[in-house]
Scaffold this motif. Structure first.
Motif, short mmCIF file in Angstrom:
data_model
loop_
_atom_site.label_atom_id
_atom_site.label_comp_id
_atom_site.label_asym_id
_atom_site.label_seq_id
_atom_site.Cartn_x
_atom_site.Cartn_y
_atom_site.Cartn_z
N HIS A 1 8.98 21.94 -2.67
CA HIS A 1 9.41 20.51 -3.03
C HIS A 1 11.00 20.16 -4.03
O HIS A 1 11.13 19.45 -4.80
N THR A 2 11.63 21.68 -3.21
CA THR A 2 12.98 21.46 -3.32
C THR A 2 13.14 21.85 -5.25
O THR A 2 14.05 20.58 -5.81
N GLU B 1 1.09 -1.12 0.40
CA GLU B 1 0.01 -0.13 -0.59
C GLU B 1 0.96 1.20 -0.01
O GLU B 1 2.06 1.76 0.80
N ILE B 2 0.58 2.21 -1.15
CA ILE B 2 1.62 3.41 -0.77
C ILE B 2 1.00 4.80 -0.33
O ILE B 2 -1.07 4.75 -0.83
N LYS B 3 1.21 5.25 0.39
CA LYS B 3 0.70 6.38 0.73
C LYS B 3 1.34 7.93 0.23
O LYS B 3 2.02 7.67 -0.45
N ASP B 4 -0.17 8.60 0.87
CA ASP B 4 1.03 9.66 0.15
C ASP B 4 1.16 10.32 -1.32
O ASP B 4 0.91 11.50 -2.26
N VAL B 5 -0.29 9.38 -2.01
CA VAL B 5 -0.31 9.41 -3.34
C VAL B 5 -2.28 9.00 -3.87
O VAL B 5 -1.93 7.49 -3.69
N ASP B 6 -2.02 9.72 -4.56
CA ASP B 6 -3.48 9.03 -4.56
C ASP B 6 -3.76 8.32 -6.00
O ASP B 6 -2.32 8.35 -6.60
N LEU C 1 1.22 15.62 -9.44
CA LEU C 1 1.99 14.84 -10.12
C LEU C 1 3.55 14.77 -10.05
O LEU C 1 4.37 13.61 -9.60
N LEU C 2 4.12 15.95 -9.53
CA LEU C 2 5.45 15.99 -9.16
C LEU C 2 5.68 15.34 -7.84
O LEU C 2 7.03 15.35 -7.91
N PRO C 3 4.81 16.27 -6.33
CA PRO C 3 4.90 15.59 -5.82
C PRO C 3 5.65 13.83 -5.72
O PRO C 3 5.95 13.22 -5.00
N ALA C 4 4.56 13.04 -6.19
CA ALA C 4 4.56 12.04 -6.63
C ALA C 4 5.70 11.23 -7.10
O ALA C 4 6.03 10.39 -7.16
N ALA C 5 5.74 12.05 -8.24
CA ALA C 5 7.26 11.30 -9.00
C ALA C 5 8.28 11.68 -7.80
O ALA C 5 9.22 10.77 -8.13
N SER C 6 8.52 12.99 -7.04
CA SER C 6 9.70 12.68 -6.08
C SER C 6 9.48 11.45 -5.24
O SER C 6 10.23 11.19 -5.13
N LEU C 7 8.54 11.15 -4.47
CA LEU C 7 8.37 10.09 -4.56
C LEU C 7 8.94 8.80 -4.90
O LEU C 7 9.79 8.59 -3.95
N LEU C 8 8.83 8.91 -5.93
CA LEU C 8 8.85 7.57 -6.55
C LEU C 8 10.02 7.55 -6.97
O LEU C 8 10.43 7.09 -8.11
N GLN C 9 10.70 9.11 -6.71
CA GLN C 9 11.89 9.36 -7.41
C GLN C 9 12.13 8.86 -8.95
O GLN C 9 12.97 8.59 -9.63
N LEU C 10 10.67 9.70 -9.48
CA LEU C 10 11.03 9.29 -11.24
C LEU C 10 11.53 11.09 -11.44
O LEU C 10 10.87 11.71 -12.21
N MET C 11 12.60 10.84 -11.77
CA MET C 11 13.05 11.89 -11.65
C MET C 11 12.88 13.27 -13.07
O MET C 11 12.84 14.14 -13.19
#
Ligand SMILES: *[C@@H]1O[C@H](CO)[C@@H](O)[C@H](O)[C@H]1NC(C)=O
Ligand SMILES: *[C@@H]1O[C@H](CO)[C@@H](O)[C@H](O)[C@H]1NC(C)=O
Ligand SMILES: *[C@@H]1O[C@H](CO)[C@@H](O)[C@H](O)[C@H]1NC(C)=O
Ligand SMILES: *[C@@H]1O[C@H](CO)[C@@H](O)[C@H](O)[C@H]1NC(C)=O
Length: 603
Positions: free
Chosen positions: A175-176, A105-110, A136-146
């Motif tokens: 989001h740095t 289960e992934i939290k913090d991403v819809d 999209l940007l925060p979720a991509a950051s979480l998954l490190q999809l740079m």
């Protein structure tokens, strides 16, 4: 045999491993390796493999993990997720319980966003929109999809506008996204006069306002803008913010304001009157004005230091014209790269229009569409590369003069096509804040093919053709917006209709034009103080109905016609050397009656 050996299965031709490898081989020759160095690389192999993996996923084949976010459940392959996302890689290869778990289960991403990103992992395709970029940007950051993160940042950068740049700046900060942060910050500084009018500015915190207005790089035509910004920020929530007035005034460079403004506006402002600290800043500014010029320079105080905005690269935009009929084409000249390129065409054919830059937009006002004189107005936004239509003028006008004075767009004289062969004397004014046109006092003379320019807060209408006397005009009149009156000033030395009129270093130039069949290359310049015209060097070519603009301290005259041909050439005048120089590259087409404006190069 060559068919099979040369390009089997459409693979790329035999390539040696790499330049580095060959280079290495030269330095340290190893016989057996150089012999094998000829490899075949199939460029579509990975693509095909991923396509098949995605098909397997859609059929739930070989899937070994279930990813859950909110109500969304996605079957996938660990190895694929791990290969593309360092986040999944760590999860599946680490010692954590997730590495073995069947369901994660992934939290913090819809759910929808996660599903988009997993689609991306399999397909390399992602759709970024105004609606989804913020999640999209925060979720991509979480998954490190740079790469996705970068696409989001690029998208936001392309959307920068005075109304949203502060919001984007705050988002980039949270989001740095360091590059986007500095781009948005620079954008806010460079567009401050527009930014300060927006909701985002008015909603900033005290510290954020201080940091923005303390910047040396703030682009303002005058420090007045900064003072106005401070006053409107306080008034937006007066009760809560009143106490901050003194703090903010610390960053307003009052000494740099004209004396009249200090006395008439700053001193009269109750926010200043009611606070002693604020009054001290005003006194400091007044004292500064009392000092002789040579002593002012000795004062070392952050408020006496002029701001030093970064000057943006400019482009010259040439709008429509006739070549030989009315055209829609719009081309730009990039002064830095020294080349021409086409941008979005006008929505409809237009020549003989008035073209100006107002508040960053390029306005194409009236003109002739090939069959009718029009009253329509189109506006070009360079950052979006698109034209939109705004409120039309009240009268049809072609060969009009157009200029901006006090943030109002003036459409002056011209020809409506119906009044039998006579020019118009009427003048109307557009306010972009209300999107409305209204009339002001008419000129004393009917003028079509009139050239206009603004000097010292006044509008000059130069020469033209009145139709009634069938004569080209040498007369010039000036409009005072405070009294709403036109009055004559000194005549030019010669009659000029369709002259190229522009302003350089506070002087008004009239270049070329014609008197009857005679097309001129002569140029004269008007000094407002002495009310006299003086001849300067001739242009290289005879030109009438050319476009004119000023950029980087040079006066540019664009296209026009010499009486028989439409011209593709452009020349510019340098007042310091009194010389005209042809631009080394011509426009793509010869055009006369085109309009010209200068805008910031879109980043
Ligand atoms: C003026 O503003 C400063 C700073 O906010 C505050 O300390 C001071 O009390 C104010 N003075 C008056 C007279 O309101
Ligand atoms: C010019 O404008 C008129 C009125 O809008 C329109 O009917 C006509 O088709 C236009 N002509 C051309 C050549 O675009
Ligand atoms: C106009 O002429 C006056 C007097 O010769 C001169 O001092 C002034 O610099 C001129 N104005 C401009 C803008 O060159
Ligand atoms: C530009 O156009 C003029 C004619 O208008 C032509 O004589 C000239 O050679 C052209 N220059 C270049 C650089 O193409």
């Amino acid at each position: 045999s060559t068919g099979m050996q040369g390009k089997p299965f459409g693979f790329s031709t035999c390539v040696c491993r790499s330049i580095e490898f060959s280079f290495q081989a030269l330095v340290e020759p190893k016989k057996e390796e150089t012999d094998q160095a000829c490899l075949t690389v199939n460029p579509s192999h990975m693509k095909k493999a991923f396509k098949v993996m995605n098909e397997l996923r859609s059929k739930c084949l070989l899937c070994d993990v279930t990813i859950v976010a909110e109500e969304v459940v996605i079957e996938a392959h660990r190895v694929v997720l791990a290969a593309c996302s360092p986040y999944f890689c760590a999860m599946f290869t680490g010692d954590m319980c997730e590495s073995k778990a069947k369901k994660i289960e992934i939290k913090d991403v819809d759910g929808q966003t996660l599903s988009k990103l997993i689609d991306y992992i399999y397909t390399a395709e992602i759709g970024v929109t105004e609606e989804n970029v913020q999640v999209l940007l925060p979720a991509a950051s979480l998954l490190q999809l740079m790469d996705v993160r970068q696409v989001c940042c690029d998208f936001l950068q392309s959307q920068l506008h005075p109304t949203n740049c502060l919001g984007i700046r705050a988002f980039a900060d949270v989001h740095t996204c360091t590059e986007l942060l500095s781009q948005a910050n620079a954008y806010a500084e460079q567009h401050f006069p527009e930014v300060m009018l927006g909701e985002e500015f008015l909603s900033l915190s005290l510290d954020q306002v201080c940091s923005l207005i303390s910047s040396d790089k703030l682009t303002v035509s005058s420090e007045e803008k900064v003072f106005e910004a401070v006053v409107s920020w306080i008034k937006y929530d007066k009760e809560a913010r009143l106490e901050h007035m003194a703090k903010l005034m610390e960053y307003v460079r009052l000494p740099l304001l004209p004396r009249e403004y200090l006395v008439q506006t700053v001193e009269e402002e109750t926010l200043i009157k009611n606070n002693n600290t604020c009054k001290d800043f005003l006194i400091e500014a007044m004292k500064y004005h009392l000092l002789p010029l040579d002593q002012r320079q000795l004062i070392k105080n952050p408020r006496t230091k002029p701001r030093t905005p970064v000057s943006l690269p400019k482009i010259m935009i040439v709008v429509g014209g006739q070549a030989p009929k009315a055209i829609r084409s719009v081309e730009c000249y990039d002064f830095k790269e020294e080349h021409w390129y086409q941008v979005a065409e006008l929505p409809s054919r237009r020549c003989r229009a008035g073209v100006v830059n107002m508040a960053g937009g390029v306005y194409a006002v009236g003109g002739f569409n090939g069959s009718l004189r029009v009253r329509t107005v189109d506006v070009y936004e360079a950052t979006k590369n698109q034209w939109i239509s705004i409120a039309p003028m009240q009268e049809r006008r072609s060969t009009l003069g157009a200029a901006v004075l006090n943030e109002l767009l003036y459409a002056i004289g011209g020809f409506d096509g119906s009044t039998v062969q006579t020019g118009l004397s009427s003048v109307e004014v557009y306010n972009y804040k209300t999107n409305e046109w209204s009339f002001v006092a008419p000129m004393n003379t009917r003028r079509s093919s009139v050239g206009v320019g603004v000097v010292d807060g006044k509008l000059f209408a130069v020469g033209g053709y009145d139709g009634a006397s069938r004569q080209c005009l040498s007369t010039v009149e000036v409009f005072n917006p405070i009294t709403n009156e036109w009055s004559y000033v000194a005549d030019m030395s010669t009659r000029r209709s369709g002259a190229g009129v522009g302003v350089l270093s506070g002087q008004l130039y009239a270049a070329g034009g014609h008197d009857g069949p005679l097309v001129r290359k002569s140029v004269e310049v008007y000094n407002v103080t002495t009310n006299t015209w003086k001849q300067v060097s001739d242009m290289n070519m005879c030109r009438r109905n050319a476009g004119v603009c000023t950029v980087n301290g040079l006066l540019f005259v664009v296209g026009g016609d010499d009486g028989s041909c439409n011209l593709a050439s452009v020349e510019y005048y340098n007042a310091a050397t009194d010389k005209w120089t042809l631009l080394p590259i011509n426009m793509s087409t010869g055009r006369s009656y085109a309009g010209v404006a200068v805008v910031d190069k879109p980043s």
